[in-house]
Design an enzyme around this catalytic site. Structure first.
Site, mmCIF file in Angstrom:
data_model
loop_
_atom_site.group_PDB
_atom_site.id
_atom_site.type_symbol
_atom_site.label_atom_id
_atom_site.label_comp_id
_atom_site.label_asym_id
_atom_site.label_seq_id
_atom_site.Cartn_x
_atom_site.Cartn_y
_atom_site.Cartn_z
ATOM 1 N N ALA A 246 4.296 -32.169 -8.309
ATOM 2 C CA ALA A 246 5.673 -32.150 -8.775
ATOM 3 C C ALA A 246 6.290 -33.493 -8.434
ATOM 4 O O ALA A 246 5.690 -34.300 -7.723
ATOM 5 C CB ALA A 246 6.438 -31.017 -8.111
ATOM 6 N N LYS A 247 7.491 -33.694 -8.973
ATOM 7 C CA LYS A 247 8.131 -34.986 -8.736
ATOM 8 C C LYS A 247 8.381 -35.218 -7.254
ATOM 9 O O LYS A 247 8.582 -36.326 -6.814
ATOM 10 C CB LYS A 247 9.423 -35.072 -9.537
ATOM 11 C CG LYS A 247 9.117 -35.351 -11.002
ATOM 12 C CD LYS A 247 10.344 -35.434 -11.877
ATOM 13 C CE LYS A 247 9.908 -35.692 -13.330
ATOM 14 N NZ LYS A 247 10.931 -35.357 -14.291
ATOM 15 N N ARG A 248 8.340 -34.156 -6.444
ATOM 16 C CA ARG A 248 8.580 -34.345 -5.014
ATOM 17 C C ARG A 248 7.336 -34.868 -4.284
ATOM 18 O O ARG A 248 7.413 -35.232 -3.127
ATOM 19 C CB ARG A 248 9.070 -33.047 -4.369
ATOM 20 C CG ARG A 248 8.075 -31.925 -4.458
ATOM 21 C CD ARG A 248 8.584 -30.660 -3.786
ATOM 22 N NE ARG A 248 7.613 -29.598 -3.947
ATOM 23 C CZ ARG A 248 7.526 -28.814 -5.009
ATOM 24 N NH1 ARG A 248 8.389 -28.945 -5.997
ATOM 25 N NH2 ARG A 248 6.599 -27.897 -5.087
#
Ligand code: ZN
Length: 273
Positions: A246-248
């Site tokens: 994910a973007k995290r």
């Protein structure tokens, strides 16, 4: 008809290796077909999209080796390529759905929907809307979203160019979905269908997390009397623990890889195996 594919990133964070892999497959398929690749900036989420992510998106895509023939930076016959500048097109699509009588206003909050559900939903897709507003007319002036009434029990089938035959049942695998948000913006489902059609996309390459969205979007294509593109859903990339990227996952952002001196040519090779 010549092949037209698209990269459709959303500037809500830094792009990571998972995005790059899906985009790379999209680019390879467009090249193999000597087609056109379009870059569309999906910046409709005003709260989460940030200008610094837009500039990072262009930089990171170019660093990785992506090349597009139409897009916000180079223009093209279907401009504008920023979704935030295409609201008039979405509103026309919304009005057509309304005329067809297939959508209805919904005043439920997220909490209302959670409370009305019989059981907690297991999938990572959105919960199936319990149909609370299907047959009620909200008072004038109430801020409502608009939902598409799915044909309960109907099997929606398509042949994915990566995964073969797919079937999802309306009302069971997915429920009535939002096409217009209560903040007066189009939903992802409506905007993507309107754009892929207007931009003459012939094949949509995207992650397998959007398979159910494809079933929803096929209903929109049918209602609007449009021919859908082909669909190619790629496996999602996971980290060492099996969790979806994910973007995290900052360590695997293209930005961080570049800072650590990664070679984009090598990354491209590793993604094609
Ligand atoms: Zn409702």
């Amino acid at each position: 008809m010549s092949y037209r594919g698209r990269l459709a990133p959303s500037p809500t964070g830094y792009l990571h290796l998972g995005h790059a892999r899906t985009f790379f497959i999209a680019q390879q398929r467009a090249r193999a077909a000597t087609g056109t690749l379009i870059l569309r900036n999906e910046d409709l989420d005003r709260a989460r999209c940030k200008p610094e992510f837009v500039s990072a998106m262009f930089e990171d895509l170019k660093w990785f080796g992506f090349e597009w023939q139409e897009g916000p930076d180079v223009g093209g016959p279907h401009a504008p390529y920023n979704q935030s500048e295409r609201l008039a097109i979405y509103r026309k699509t919304f009005e057509q759905l309304r005329r067809e009588g297939v959508i209805y206003p919904c005043v439920c909050s997220r909490k209302d929907i959670q409370q009305a559900l019989q059981a907690p939903h297991a999938s990572d897709d959105e919960p199936i809307y319990p149909g609370t507003c299907r047959n009620r007319s909200p008072e004038a002036g109430t801020r409502a979203s608009w939902r598409f009434r799915v044909p309960d029990g109907e099997a929606i089938s398509f042949t994915d160019t990566a995964r073969g035959p797919q079937t999802f049942v309306a009302g069971k695998d997915f429920g009535d979905f939002v096409v217009w948000r209560h903040d007066d913006f189009p939903s992802y489902q409506l905007a993507v269908v309107a754009d892929d059609n207007a931009m003459r996309i012939t094949e949509v390459v995207r992650g397998a997390d959007l398979l159910l969205s494809t079933a929803r979007q096929l209903l929109l294509y049918r209602t609007l009397g449009l021919t859908p593109p082909a669909f190619h859903h790629c496996d999602l990339m996971t980290d060492e623990s099996g969790a979806r990227l994910a973007k995290r996952h900052d360590a695997l952002s293209l930005r961080a890889l570049r800072r650590r001196g990664a070679d984009p040519a090598q990354l491209r090779v590793s993604l094609s195996t």
